[in-house]
Design an enzyme around this catalytic site. Sequence first.
Site, PDB file in Angstrom:
ATOM      1  N   TYR A 117       4.387   9.692 -10.496  1.00  0.00           N
ATOM      2  CA  TYR A 117       5.711   9.437  -9.946  1.00  0.00           C
ATOM      3  C   TYR A 117       6.761   9.131 -11.006  1.00  0.00           C
ATOM      4  CZ  TYR A 117       4.123   9.498  -5.099  1.00  0.00           C
ATOM      5  OH  TYR A 117       3.635   9.884  -3.877  1.00  0.00           O
ATOM      6  N   LYS A 163     -10.058   7.970  -9.552  1.00  0.00           N
ATOM      7  CA  LYS A 163     -10.798   9.224  -9.691  1.00  0.00           C
ATOM      8  C   LYS A 163     -11.282   9.328 -11.138  1.00  0.00           C
ATOM      9  CE  LYS A 163     -12.348  13.081  -7.850  1.00  0.00           C
ATOM     10  NZ  LYS A 163     -13.489  13.035  -6.912  1.00  0.00           N
ATOM     11  N   ASP A 196     -11.323  10.275  -3.013  1.00  0.00           N
ATOM     12  CA  ASP A 196     -11.750  11.174  -1.936  1.00  0.00           C
ATOM     13  C   ASP A 196     -12.764  10.500  -1.034  1.00  0.00           C
ATOM     14  OD1 ASP A 196     -13.214  11.222  -4.313  1.00  0.00           O
ATOM     15  OD2 ASP A 196     -14.052  13.198  -3.953  1.00  0.00           O
ATOM     16  N   ASP A 220       0.119   5.962  -2.065  1.00  0.00           N
ATOM     17  CA  ASP A 220       1.041   6.625  -1.153  1.00  0.00           C
ATOM     18  C   ASP A 220       0.275   7.418  -0.095  1.00  0.00           C
ATOM     19  OD1 ASP A 220       3.370   7.537  -0.035  1.00  0.00           O
ATOM     20  OD2 ASP A 220       3.968   8.782  -1.715  1.00  0.00           O
ATOM     21  N   ASP A 224      -0.574   6.405   4.225  1.00  0.00           N
ATOM     22  CA  ASP A 224      -0.254   7.268   5.363  1.00  0.00           C
ATOM     23  C   ASP A 224      -1.501   7.527   6.205  1.00  0.00           C
ATOM     24  OD1 ASP A 224       2.305   7.354   4.396  1.00  0.00           O
ATOM     25  OD2 ASP A 224       2.498   9.527   4.499  1.00  0.00           O
TER      26      ASP A 224
END
Length: 324
Positions: A117, A163, A196, A220, A224
């Site tokens: 970002y 990750k 994941d 982020d 959601d």
Amino acid sequence: MYNIAVIPGDGIGQEVVEATITVLDKLPIDFNYTYAQAGDKCNEEQGVPLPEETIKIAKEADAVLFGAAGETAADVIVRLRRELNTFVNLRPVKSMQPEKYGNIDFMIVRENTEDLYIGDEEETPEGAIARKKITKAASEKISEYAFKYAKDTGRSKVTAVHKANVLKLSDGLFKKTFYEVAEKYTDIETNDFYVDATAMYLITNPLDFEVIVTTNLYGDILSDEGAGLVGGLGMIPSANIGDENGLFEPVHGSAPDIAGQGIADPVATILSACMMLDYLGESSYARKIEEIIIDVIQEGTNVTPDLGGNASTQEMAEYIASKL
């Protein structure tokens, strides 16, 4: 008296912020509101989506209440977080309808200043490259915040999400720093998952999570997903907190498809204001509003259409306010 910068922004931001002010004004607290412009309409009228005057108002306020931004979101809310030096983004995933979604209640502590970002992108002959920035300092600061938050709120487990098996240097640094910080909090259980796998575990075992700490992009996305566990984006608030500033906003966007119809769910913005009350040291009122929202949703009549009722945005807010 608290000086609050109010930035309604675009689309339903105007409606849900107005509704939230209706609730705040019912409290025995003296708020002084200073309204400021930002977003798509502001860009059309002033040539910039986030005027310097708005930034100045935000920096001088005790807290900032933000509605929503449209196509200019990256130039508005992302920049505003950076201008206010808000290093943490808190996104609670808590069911307001436990009879429907279960007793889900966990906090996503999202690093707010770096990762992809930072917007460091460039075109190449083959396509484009985006650079991911992870620093030890930011990883340490966000991990410290997550553990302190867990301790202060009586939570017993903090989970790091990364990750590191693929991004060995960047996410590897985040994971390593997390466990270094964890050594100071031996009374709190720690674990870590790949992002994941976490996406799956949030669906299969959401009650296993208490505090998740992660990098900007993963936070982020996972927040959601968390919204989907408890009824949608209309139910998720957020807080952006720094050493000197606090910015509070619903997770949802400007929803231009329903803007101006008076049917937008105000819950996420009202709950964001509750997080603002916590930040200002008025937590007793925040908990009272949360309790009322749960009761009003369970009643199921004076709520917006997405919650099964026929009330308008403002009517729902006025009903919540009447319960105070």
